[in-house]
Design a protein around this motif. Structure first.
Motif, PDB file in Angstrom:
ATOM      1  N   ASP A   1       2.600   1.643  -3.371  1.00  0.00           N
ATOM      2  CA  ASP A   1       1.696   2.216  -4.377  1.00  0.00           C
ATOM      3  C   ASP A   1       1.588   3.733  -4.208  1.00  0.00           C
ATOM      4  N   THR A   2       1.486   4.187  -2.966  1.00  0.00           N
ATOM      5  CA  THR A   2       1.372   5.631  -2.702  1.00  0.00           C
ATOM      6  C   THR A   2       2.633   6.368  -3.125  1.00  0.00           C
ATOM      7  N   LEU A  41      -1.543  12.769   0.531  1.00  0.00           N
ATOM      8  CA  LEU A  41      -1.084  11.400   0.782  1.00  0.00           C
ATOM      9  C   LEU A  41       0.246  11.294   1.521  1.00  0.00           C
ATOM     10  N   PHE A  90       7.235  10.253   4.382  1.00  0.00           N
ATOM     11  CA  PHE A  90       6.257   9.271   4.836  1.00  0.00           C
ATOM     12  C   PHE A  90       6.777   8.634   6.117  1.00  0.00           C
ATOM     13  N   GLU A  96       0.825  -1.211   0.000  1.00  0.00           N
ATOM     14  CA  GLU A  96       0.000   0.000   0.000  1.00  0.00           C
ATOM     15  C   GLU A  96       0.859   1.261   0.000  1.00  0.00           C
ATOM     16  N   LEU A  97       1.906   1.289   0.832  1.00  0.00           N
ATOM     17  CA  LEU A  97       2.796   2.447   0.856  1.00  0.00           C
ATOM     18  C   LEU A  97       3.602   2.519  -0.438  1.00  0.00           C
ATOM     19  N   LEU A 129       2.871   6.542  -6.908  1.00  0.00           N
ATOM     20  CA  LEU A 129       1.935   7.529  -7.435  1.00  0.00           C
ATOM     21  C   LEU A 129       2.476   8.947  -7.264  1.00  0.00           C
ATOM     22  N   LEU A 130       2.954   9.252  -6.055  1.00  0.00           N
ATOM     23  CA  LEU A 130       3.455  10.604  -5.811  1.00  0.00           C
ATOM     24  C   LEU A 130       4.759  10.862  -6.563  1.00  0.00           C
TER      25      LEU A 130
END
Length: 140
Positions: free
Chosen positions: A38-39, A107, A126, A35-36, A42-43
């Motif tokens: 993917d984030t 995000l 993050f 999940e991280l 994306l960013l």
């Protein structure tokens, strides 16, 4: 122990996918949760796209750095157009672009930019949760 992945790509849209792939590979190697991953991918797409589209320096390269240090993961995208700092704006309803920085702000735990003598760097930070680092390598 800190883990870092740094590479450069030519300032061209077709290389955005290369940056995204390289970052995914590093995050997978570091066992960061999907999940991280993917984030961050994306960013990274948003920040690298901004760099290649808005940098006015011809024949430039964009430097991408991903650093994992304990529970902190930092993505940095650096280009040689020092004076063109990113500015979030509210795009019109039908406007196709202009939402990337809003996405980054939503995000990432934090984001910002800094100017060097000849470059600017846009970064996103993050914080790995227990779930995101359950399988991550020890970085002490």
């Amino acid at each position: 122990m800190t883990s870092t992945e740094t590479f450069r790509i030519p300032k061209h849209r077709r290389h955005v996918s290369v940056a995204r792939r390289r970052l995914r590979e590093a995050l997978t190697d570091w066992d960061v949760a999907e999940e991280l991953t993917d984030t961050v991918a994306l960013l990274a797409s948003e920040l690298v796209t901004n760099a290649v589209l808005h940098c006015r320096v011809s024949c430039a390269q964009v430097r991408v750095t991903l650093t994992l240090d304990g529970a902190e993961l930092v993505l940095e995208v650096t280009d040689p157009d020092r004076d063109r700092l990113p500015r979030p704006h509210s795009p019109a309803l039908g406007e196709e672009g202009g939402r990337g920085l809003a996405l980054v702000a939503a995000l990432a735990d934090a984001w910002g930019c800094r100017q060097g003598p000849y470059t600017k760097c846009v970064w996103a930070r993050f914080t790995l949760t227990e779930t995101a680092r359950a399988h991550a390598p020890a970085t002490s």
